[in-house]
Design a protein around this motif. Structure first.
Motif, PDB file in Angstrom:
ATOM      1  N   SER A 156       1.018  -1.276  -0.120  1.00 51.74           N
ATOM      2  CA  SER A 156       0.008   0.097   0.160  1.00 51.74           C
ATOM      3  C   SER A 156       0.936   1.247   0.102  1.00 51.74           C
ATOM      4  O   SER A 156       1.631   1.317   0.835  1.00 51.74           O
ATOM      5  CB  SER A 156      -0.965  -0.168   1.305  1.00 51.74           C
TER       6      SER A 156
ATOM      7  N   SER B 101      -0.281   3.811   1.098  1.00 49.65           N
ATOM      8  CA  SER B 101      -0.626   4.530   2.310  1.00 49.65           C
ATOM      9  C   SER B 101      -0.535   3.604   3.479  1.00 49.65           C
ATOM     10  O   SER B 101      -0.642   2.524   3.229  1.00 49.65           O
ATOM     11  CB  SER B 101      -2.306   4.862   2.143  1.00 49.65           C
ATOM     12  N   LYS B 102      -0.273   4.353   4.748  1.00 48.80           N
ATOM     13  CA  LYS B 102      -0.058   3.401   5.987  1.00 48.80           C
ATOM     14  C   LYS B 102      -1.363   3.478   6.690  1.00 48.80           C
ATOM     15  O   LYS B 102      -1.631   3.046   7.852  1.00 48.80           O
ATOM     16  CB  LYS B 102       0.845   3.994   6.940  1.00 48.80           C
ATOM     17  N   ARG B 103      -2.455   3.993   6.145  1.00 52.21           N
ATOM     18  CA  ARG B 103      -3.945   4.149   6.408  1.00 52.21           C
ATOM     19  C   ARG B 103      -4.867   3.312   5.835  1.00 52.21           C
ATOM     20  O   ARG B 103      -6.207   3.489   6.119  1.00 52.21           O
ATOM     21  CB  ARG B 103      -4.348   5.615   6.639  1.00 52.21           C
ATOM     22  N   PHE B 104      -4.286   2.467   4.647  1.00 57.58           N
ATOM     23  CA  PHE B 104      -5.280   1.919   3.887  1.00 57.58           C
ATOM     24  C   PHE B 104      -4.570   0.471   3.367  1.00 57.58           C
ATOM     25  O   PHE B 104      -3.604   0.323   2.967  1.00 57.58           O
ATOM     26  CB  PHE B 104      -5.793   2.582   2.659  1.00 57.58           C
TER      27      PHE B 104
ATOM     28  N   PRO C  86      -9.982   0.616   5.456  1.00 56.61           N
ATOM     29  CA  PRO C  86      -9.259   1.416   6.333  1.00 56.61           C
ATOM     30  C   PRO C  86      -8.361   0.297   7.256  1.00 56.61           C
ATOM     31  O   PRO C  86      -8.871  -0.262   7.772  1.00 56.61           O
ATOM     32  CB  PRO C  86     -10.101   2.391   6.999  1.00 56.61           C
TER      33      PRO C  86
ATOM     34  N   ARG D  44      -4.520   0.710   9.592  1.00 58.86           N
ATOM     35  CA  ARG D  44      -3.211   1.566  10.136  1.00 58.86           C
ATOM     36  C   ARG D  44      -2.038   0.793  10.284  1.00 58.86           C
ATOM     37  O   ARG D  44      -2.214  -0.230  11.073  1.00 58.86           O
ATOM     38  CB  ARG D  44      -3.559   2.217  11.220  1.00 58.86           C
ATOM     39  N   THR D  45      -0.884   0.857   9.573  1.00 60.68           N
ATOM     40  CA  THR D  45       0.263   0.033   9.986  1.00 60.68           C
ATOM     41  C   THR D  45       1.144   0.713  10.301  1.00 60.68           C
ATOM     42  O   THR D  45       1.569   1.888  10.008  1.00 60.68           O
ATOM     43  CB  THR D  45       0.476  -0.265   8.461  1.00 60.68           C
ATOM     44  N   THR D  46       1.792  -0.092  11.474  1.00 61.88           N
ATOM     45  CA  THR D  46       2.967   0.662  12.195  1.00 61.88           C
ATOM     46  C   THR D  46       4.196  -0.455  12.346  1.00 61.88           C
ATOM     47  O   THR D  46       3.772  -1.527  12.069  1.00 61.88           O
ATOM     48  CB  THR D  46       2.439   1.091  13.611  1.00 61.88           C
TER      49      THR D  46
ATOM     50  N   SER E 113      -3.828  -2.613  12.138  1.00 55.88           N
ATOM     51  CA  SER E 113      -5.210  -2.617  12.605  1.00 55.88           C
ATOM     52  C   SER E 113      -6.277  -2.345  11.786  1.00 55.88           C
ATOM     53  O   SER E 113      -6.074  -1.209  11.085  1.00 55.88           O
ATOM     54  CB  SER E 113      -4.998  -1.841  13.721  1.00 55.88           C
TER      55      SER E 113
END
Length: 255
Positions: free
Chosen positions: A94, A96-99, A173, A175-177, A186
């Protein structure tokens, strides 16, 4: 209907094509022979057997840095109706880290796909790499998709010859950390169609075989930049399948 928990067996596949079977309680691996063809891409094949309600992760050898596209050929050995029930999946990296982006394809998409199966996703996943956490998250969702498609499809849908296997570019949606051991994701949101995936997938049925062509959407990117060093390809059988199914998965460069 929440995606069931799966256990993943991770295997090293440098210079090999391999397969990991994913299931609610067990996992196994089986390496196979692999052949490199210079800078023309990854070549190799593996036989995969899936029981009802299980999933497999087929892993390519390392993708050359300049590789632009790869073809996957899938041929069934046995009941064609069981073959039609399978859902195939890919998880591009991705931007994006939010998708989370996922690609799903099935021979039943043309007749059984309905927006009504879209539901809220809420789960957490941790893995050692970004590519792996994306893949496992998409596989968890694939159980839901496979079961719903199987419930909607009729006996006639399964017996009729198919000429296409439409793809569903979806997203949710997430969130990747980074963590000390890798990556944590998550997922919390509604699963929906998305046109912003960095991966382009086409799917055809050719003489009874399913053929997927993978390539980056942007001509400036390589396949490796959107799928990682090794391509992870998911196959999921619905829990309501009438038996086991065996198929051969072949990675090759376009002719």
């Amino acid at each position: 209907m929440a995606p069931r928990r799966i256990v993943l067996a991770v295997m090293a596949t440098v210079g090999a094509v391999g397969v990991s079977l994913l299931a609610p309680a067990t996992a196994s691996t089986a390496p196979v022979a692999f052949e490199r063809d210079g800078d023309h891409g990854v070549h190799g094949s593996v036989d995969v057997t899936l029981d009802p309600g299980t999933s497999a992760r087929v892993i390519s050898g390392q993708v050359p840095r300049r590789q632009k596209s790869v073809v996957l050929d899938l041929a069934v050995n046995g009941d064609d109706a069981l073959f039609k029930d399978l859902v195939f999946s890919l998880a591009p990296l991705s931007p994006s880290k939010r998708f989370l982006f996922c690609f799903y394809a099935s021979q039943l998409n043309e007749v059984a796909y309905d927006e009504s199966w879209v539901s809220h996703m809420d789960f957490d996943e941790t893995q050692t790499t970004a590519a792996l956490v994306n893949f496992v998250a998409c596989q968890r969702i694939s159980y839901l998709i496979a079961d719903v498609l199987a419930q909607q499809a009729t006996r006639t849908d399964r017996s009729a010859p198919r000429r296409s296997c439409p793809t569903n570019p979806t997203g949710v949606p997430a969130r990747t950390t980074r963590t000390p051991d890798g990556f944590a994701m998550s997922v919390d949101g509604d699963l929906r169609k998305s046109t912003k995936s960095p991966l382009k997938v086409t799917c055809q049925v050719v003489r009874g075989k399913v053929r997927l062509t993978l390539q980056p959407k942007s001509k400036k990117k390589s396949l490796r930049s959107v799928l990682g060093k090794n391509i992870s390809f998911g196959i999921t059988s619905p829990s309501t399948a009438k038996g086991s199914v065996t198929l051969k998965v072949t990675f090759r460069s376009p002719r």
